[in-house]
Design a protein around this motif. Structure first.
Motif, PDB file in Angstrom:
ATOM      1  N   THR A   1      43.974 -37.661  -3.189  1.00 14.32           N
ATOM      2  CA  THR A   1      43.871 -37.459  -4.636  1.00 14.32           C
ATOM      3  C   THR A   1      45.161 -36.898  -5.221  1.00 14.32           C
ATOM      4  N   THR A   2      46.198 -36.755  -4.396  1.00 10.68           N
ATOM      5  CA  THR A   2      47.512 -36.223  -4.784  1.00 10.68           C
ATOM      6  C   THR A   2      47.407 -34.801  -5.317  1.00 10.68           C
ATOM      7  N   THR A   3      46.415 -34.037  -4.845  1.00 14.02           N
ATOM      8  CA  THR A   3      46.310 -32.633  -5.220  1.00 14.02           C
ATOM      9  C   THR A   3      47.263 -31.775  -4.406  1.00 14.02           C
ATOM     10  N   GLY A   4      47.216 -31.933  -3.087  1.00 14.19           N
ATOM     11  CA  GLY A   4      48.151 -31.223  -2.230  1.00 14.19           C
ATOM     12  C   GLY A   4      47.657 -29.912  -1.675  1.00 14.19           C
ATOM     13  N   PHE A   5      46.370 -29.588  -1.867  1.00 15.06           N
ATOM     14  CA  PHE A   5      45.819 -28.398  -1.223  1.00 15.06           C
ATOM     15  C   PHE A   5      45.708 -28.640   0.285  1.00 15.06           C
ATOM     16  N   VAL A   6      46.081 -27.649   1.062  1.00 14.66           N
ATOM     17  CA  VAL A   6      45.990 -27.736   2.517  1.00 14.66           C
ATOM     18  C   VAL A   6      44.868 -26.816   2.980  1.00 14.66           C
ATOM     19  N   SER A   7      44.000 -27.331   3.822  1.00 13.21           N
ATOM     20  CA  SER A   7      42.867 -26.549   4.310  1.00 13.21           C
ATOM     21  C   SER A   7      43.339 -25.389   5.183  1.00 13.21           C
ATOM     22  N   ASP A   8      42.576 -24.320   5.157  1.00 10.82           N
ATOM     23  CA  ASP A   8      42.865 -23.188   6.023  1.00 10.82           C
ATOM     24  C   ASP A   8      42.742 -23.579   7.491  1.00 10.82           C
ATOM     25  N   ALA A   9      41.982 -24.648   7.767  1.00 10.26           N
ATOM     26  CA  ALA A   9      41.798 -25.125   9.131  1.00 10.26           C
ATOM     27  C   ALA A   9      42.746 -26.268   9.481  1.00 10.26           C
ATOM     28  N   TRP A  10      43.740 -26.540   8.630  1.00 11.18           N
ATOM     29  CA  TRP A  10      44.665 -27.642   8.905  1.00 11.18           C
ATOM     30  C   TRP A  10      45.482 -27.359  10.165  1.00 11.18           C
ATOM     31  N   GLY A  11      45.841 -26.103  10.395  1.00  7.35           N
ATOM     32  CA  GLY A  11      46.557 -25.760  11.623  1.00  7.35           C
ATOM     33  C   GLY A  11      45.727 -26.065  12.857  1.00  7.35           C
ATOM     34  N   ASP A  12      44.424 -25.759  12.809  1.00 13.61           N
ATOM     35  CA  ASP A  12      43.536 -26.099  13.927  1.00 13.61           C
ATOM     36  C   ASP A  12      43.437 -27.602  14.105  1.00 13.61           C
ATOM     37  N   ALA A  13      43.411 -28.345  12.982  1.00 22.56           N
ATOM     38  CA  ALA A  13      43.322 -29.802  13.073  1.00 22.56           C
ATOM     39  C   ALA A  13      44.574 -30.391  13.720  1.00 22.56           C
ATOM     40  N   ARG A  14      45.742 -29.852  13.371  1.00 22.42           N
ATOM     41  CA  ARG A  14      46.980 -30.349  13.978  1.00 22.42           C
ATOM     42  C   ARG A  14      47.038 -30.012  15.462  1.00 22.42           C
ATOM     43  N   ALA A  15      46.618 -28.783  15.814  1.00 31.35           N
ATOM     44  CA  ALA A  15      46.610 -28.410  17.227  1.00 31.35           C
ATOM     45  C   ALA A  15      45.611 -29.250  18.011  1.00 31.35           C
ATOM     46  N   TRP A  16      44.476 -29.539  17.381  1.00 29.96           N
ATOM     47  CA  TRP A  16      43.454 -30.345  18.054  1.00 29.96           C
ATOM     48  C   TRP A  16      43.959 -31.760  18.307  1.00 29.96           C
ATOM     49  N   SER A  17      44.642 -32.348  17.330  1.00 27.42           N
ATOM     50  CA  SER A  17      45.133 -33.719  17.478  1.00 27.42           C
ATOM     51  C   SER A  17      46.385 -33.788  18.329  1.00 27.42           C
ATOM     52  N   GLY A  18      47.098 -32.662  18.487  1.00 27.86           N
ATOM     53  CA  GLY A  18      48.337 -32.694  19.251  1.00 27.86           C
ATOM     54  C   GLY A  18      49.528 -33.154  18.446  1.00 27.86           C
ATOM     55  N   LEU A  19      49.373 -33.301  17.120  1.00 27.12           N
ATOM     56  CA  LEU A  19      50.475 -33.707  16.256  1.00 27.12           C
ATOM     57  C   LEU A  19      51.013 -32.479  15.543  1.00 27.12           C
ATOM     58  N   PRO A  20      52.262 -32.082  15.801  1.00 28.12           N
ATOM     59  CA  PRO A  20      52.791 -30.873  15.159  1.00 28.12           C
ATOM     60  C   PRO A  20      52.894 -30.994  13.647  1.00 28.12           C
ATOM     61  N   THR A  21      53.356 -32.163  13.167  1.00 28.92           N
ATOM     62  CA  THR A  21      53.496 -32.378  11.726  1.00 28.92           C
ATOM     63  C   THR A  21      53.182 -33.837  11.420  1.00 28.92           C
ATOM     64  N   PRO A  22      51.934 -34.171  11.136  1.00 27.12           N
ATOM     65  CA  PRO A  22      51.585 -35.572  10.807  1.00 27.12           C
ATOM     66  C   PRO A  22      52.017 -35.934   9.399  1.00 27.12           C
ATOM     67  N   GLY A  23      53.332 -35.800   9.129  1.00 29.85           N
ATOM     68  CA  GLY A  23      53.836 -36.033   7.776  1.00 29.85           C
ATOM     69  C   GLY A  23      53.698 -37.471   7.325  1.00 29.85           C
ATOM     70  N   LEU A  24      53.890 -38.426   8.243  1.00 30.81           N
ATOM     71  CA  LEU A  24      53.802 -39.828   7.856  1.00 30.81           C
ATOM     72  C   LEU A  24      52.410 -40.176   7.364  1.00 30.81           C
TER      73      LEU A  24
ATOM     74  N   VAL B   1      35.649 -27.112  13.165  1.00 28.24           N
ATOM     75  CA  VAL B   1      36.680 -26.574  12.279  1.00 28.24           C
ATOM     76  C   VAL B   1      37.850 -27.538  12.160  1.00 28.24           C
ATOM     77  N   ALA B   2      38.272 -28.122  13.290  1.00 26.65           N
ATOM     78  CA  ALA B   2      39.372 -29.079  13.267  1.00 26.65           C
ATOM     79  C   ALA B   2      39.013 -30.320  12.465  1.00 26.65           C
ATOM     80  N   LEU B   3      37.781 -30.797  12.616  1.00 26.66           N
ATOM     81  CA  LEU B   3      37.345 -31.968  11.864  1.00 26.66           C
ATOM     82  C   LEU B   3      37.322 -31.670  10.370  1.00 26.66           C
ATOM     83  N   TRP B   4      36.847 -30.491   9.999  1.00 24.09           N
ATOM     84  CA  TRP B   4      36.824 -30.125   8.583  1.00 24.09           C
ATOM     85  C   TRP B   4      38.247 -30.032   8.014  1.00 24.09           C
ATOM     86  N   GLY B   5      39.160 -29.443   8.775  1.00 26.31           N
ATOM     87  CA  GLY B   5      40.537 -29.360   8.316  1.00 26.31           C
ATOM     88  C   GLY B   5      41.131 -30.722   8.046  1.00 26.31           C
TER      89      GLY B   5
END
Length: 505
Positions: free
Chosen positions: A331-354, A317-321
């Motif tokens: 693609t500059t669409t800006g849709f965020v995956s429903d699993a993006w929160g899991d991906a951030r928690a998995w990576s340990g990055l609270p907000t990978p904005g950069l 799930v984290a990989l898919w997010g």
């Protein structure tokens, strides 16, 4: 009657299309028994169509044949005044708001930026459909004008592979500028590309409905995917009934924002070979795979304390997010995956904005609805850098790759660097202007990049706190609207308009 429509100026055609599109949300509002909203869109559509008819009659007098540069000027001006026309029904339908908010929202939709100005719960379904329809029309406008207007002028990314007069190269594109007049080329490309654009959108709508999505939401998400606008009537993809299956379908259609070859070369036996060898698609796949892998593997490098996610299902799930969100912002669409929160928690990055900022700066393919620098320009800079490092080791070496490869490394890289520097200068200028309105450095930087790369949803996910476009001051809103227009048409196009050759034409 045929001669009447054939002689219509470009801006009158745009008004006709805008007025006709207003009848669609009027019909939807009527079906939903929202008669107040239906009357607003119906009366506005009739008024706009009548105004277009009168303008059409007034412009039937003989005049000089329009050139590519005149259509280019009309395109730039259309992004200024067409949102005023598109705002007429929405201003009345939303109610209890100022016109500048509606204008910013329509500029955002038409430029496929997709900035969320109003709270989704505040808007009716017909108004949501109108926003998605305007964004969809803006994407189609880019498809058509990229081939009919920008390509003959070697702008919009075509300058990387053209033999324009750069550093002593010869001009070899003059023949295509005289092969057909600009108006005829616009009609031909509109007749060829509109059915493709519409059929792809309809296919995605049906696929999302089959996946379990609501019909209206599926239609708006499909239009937003094809236009890379990221407009959503429910605030995004989080918690949608279609789930990962719906996200997978949307991911497949991101391919049309990565390369123009996906829809401009037709379907033939060599389609697979063309796509696998396409420079932009290969670069996009490399970026998605590398960045998603880095986010995924950081769990073992820097986030070992996250033990509750250490299982196979959470890993997938984290990989898919990561894969979906990275592809969406590339693609500059800006849709965020429903699993993006899991991906951030998995990576340990609270907000990978950069990371997201770098993706939107890279952008999508040339002659697509995506914004940013464009993948072909990034590829030219990469090939030039590789060649220069090779010459440091073997100064007398002779590189291959044929005539096109050499042109991309030399003249293409030169103009790509110019465009990149213009983008950086534009970001700095917009940041300074926004800072003058009272915004801090982080907010100014995120808004400048979000607007100039036409990725409005970046403002809500790139920083520690989401940025609300509605709460910005009036000067900041006008600056954002201007930046969206500049980001859509690119600074190089604006410079081309002040070229002395344009005024002598």
């Amino acid at each position: 009657m045929a001669a009447y429509f054939r002689n219509l100026p470009f801006f009158t055609v745009l008004i006709f299309v805008s007025g006709g599109a207003m009848f669609v949300p009027a019909a939807i509002a009527t079906a939903l028994e929202d008669f107040a909203t239906a009357r607003v869109f119906l009366y506005s559509g009739l008024m706009v169509v009548m105004a277009a008819v009168l303008l059409g009659f007034a412009s039937q007098t003989p005049r000089r044949r329009p050139s590519e540069r005149s259509h280019l000027a009309s395109l730039v001006l259309a992004y200024l005044w067409l949102p005023l026309v598109l705002s007429l029904p929405m201003d009345q339908a939303v109610g209890n708001t100022r016109f500048i908010n509606v204008y910013l929202d329509m500029v955002s939709a038409l430029t496929t930026t997709g900035a969320e100005v109003f709270d989704p719960a505040r808007l009716s379904p017909a108004v949501h459909l109108w926003r998605g329809l305007v964004g969809w029309f803006g994407g189609l406008l880019i498809w058509i004008t990229a081939f009919a207007v920008l390509a003959p002028l070697t702008l919009g990314g075509y300058e990387v592979t053209s033999e324009a007069n750069i550093q002593g190269a010869t001009q070899a594109t003059g023949g295509q500028m005289t092969a057909a007049n600009a108006s005829e080329r616009l009609r031909n490309h509109a007749l060829r590309l509109t059915p493709i654009y519409g059929a792809l959108t309809l296919a995605l709508v049906l696929a999302l409905i089959v996946a379990g999505e609501e019909p209206l939401v599926a239609a708006i998400h499909a239009m937003s995917t094809m236009a890379t606008s990221g407009i959503s009537p429910v605030g995004g993809l989080e918690g949608r009934p279609a789930g990962i299956g719906g996200e997978f379908l949307i991911l497949l259609f991101f391919l049309f924002a990565l390369s123009r070859r996906t829809y401009s070369s037709g379907i033939g036996r060599d389609l697979r070979e063309r796509l696998t060898k396409d420079r932009e698609i290969r670069l996009a796949l490399f970026a998605v795979i590398v960045l998603s892998t880095l986010l995924f593997t950081r769990h073992w490098v820097g986030a070992l304390e996250v033990e509750e996610l250490a299982n196979a299902r959470a890993a997938i799930v984290a990989l898919w997010g990561s894969v979906f969100t990275v592809s969406s912002f590339l693609t500059t669409t800006g849709f965020v995956s429903d699993a993006w929160g899991d991906a951030r928690a998995w990576s340990g990055l609270p907000t990978p904005g950069l990371l997201l900022v770098g993706l939107v700066l890279m952008g999508g393919g040339v002659a697509t609805t995506a914004g940013g620098l464009k993948l072909l320009r990034v590829y030219a800079l990469y090939k030039h850098g590789v060649r220069e490092m090779g010459k440091l080791i073997y100064p007398n070496s002779v590189a291959g790759a044929g005539r096109l490869g050499r042109r991309i490394r030399r003249e293409g890289a030169y103009i790509a660097w110019v465009v990149f520097m213009l983008l950086v200068i534009s970001i700095c200028a917009v940041m300074v202007a926004l800072a003058a309105t009272g915004l801090d450095f982080e907010a100014s930087m995120i808004l400048a990049i979000a607007t100039l790369t036409t990725t409005g949803p970046l403002a809500s996910v790139a920083g520690e706190m989401p940025i609300d476009y509605f709460t910005l001051s009036d000067p900041a809103k006008l600056i954002c609207a201007a930046a969206m227009i500049v980001g859509r048409v690119e600074t190089l196009v604006l410079i081309a308009l002040i070229n002395p050759a344009f005024w002598r034409d």
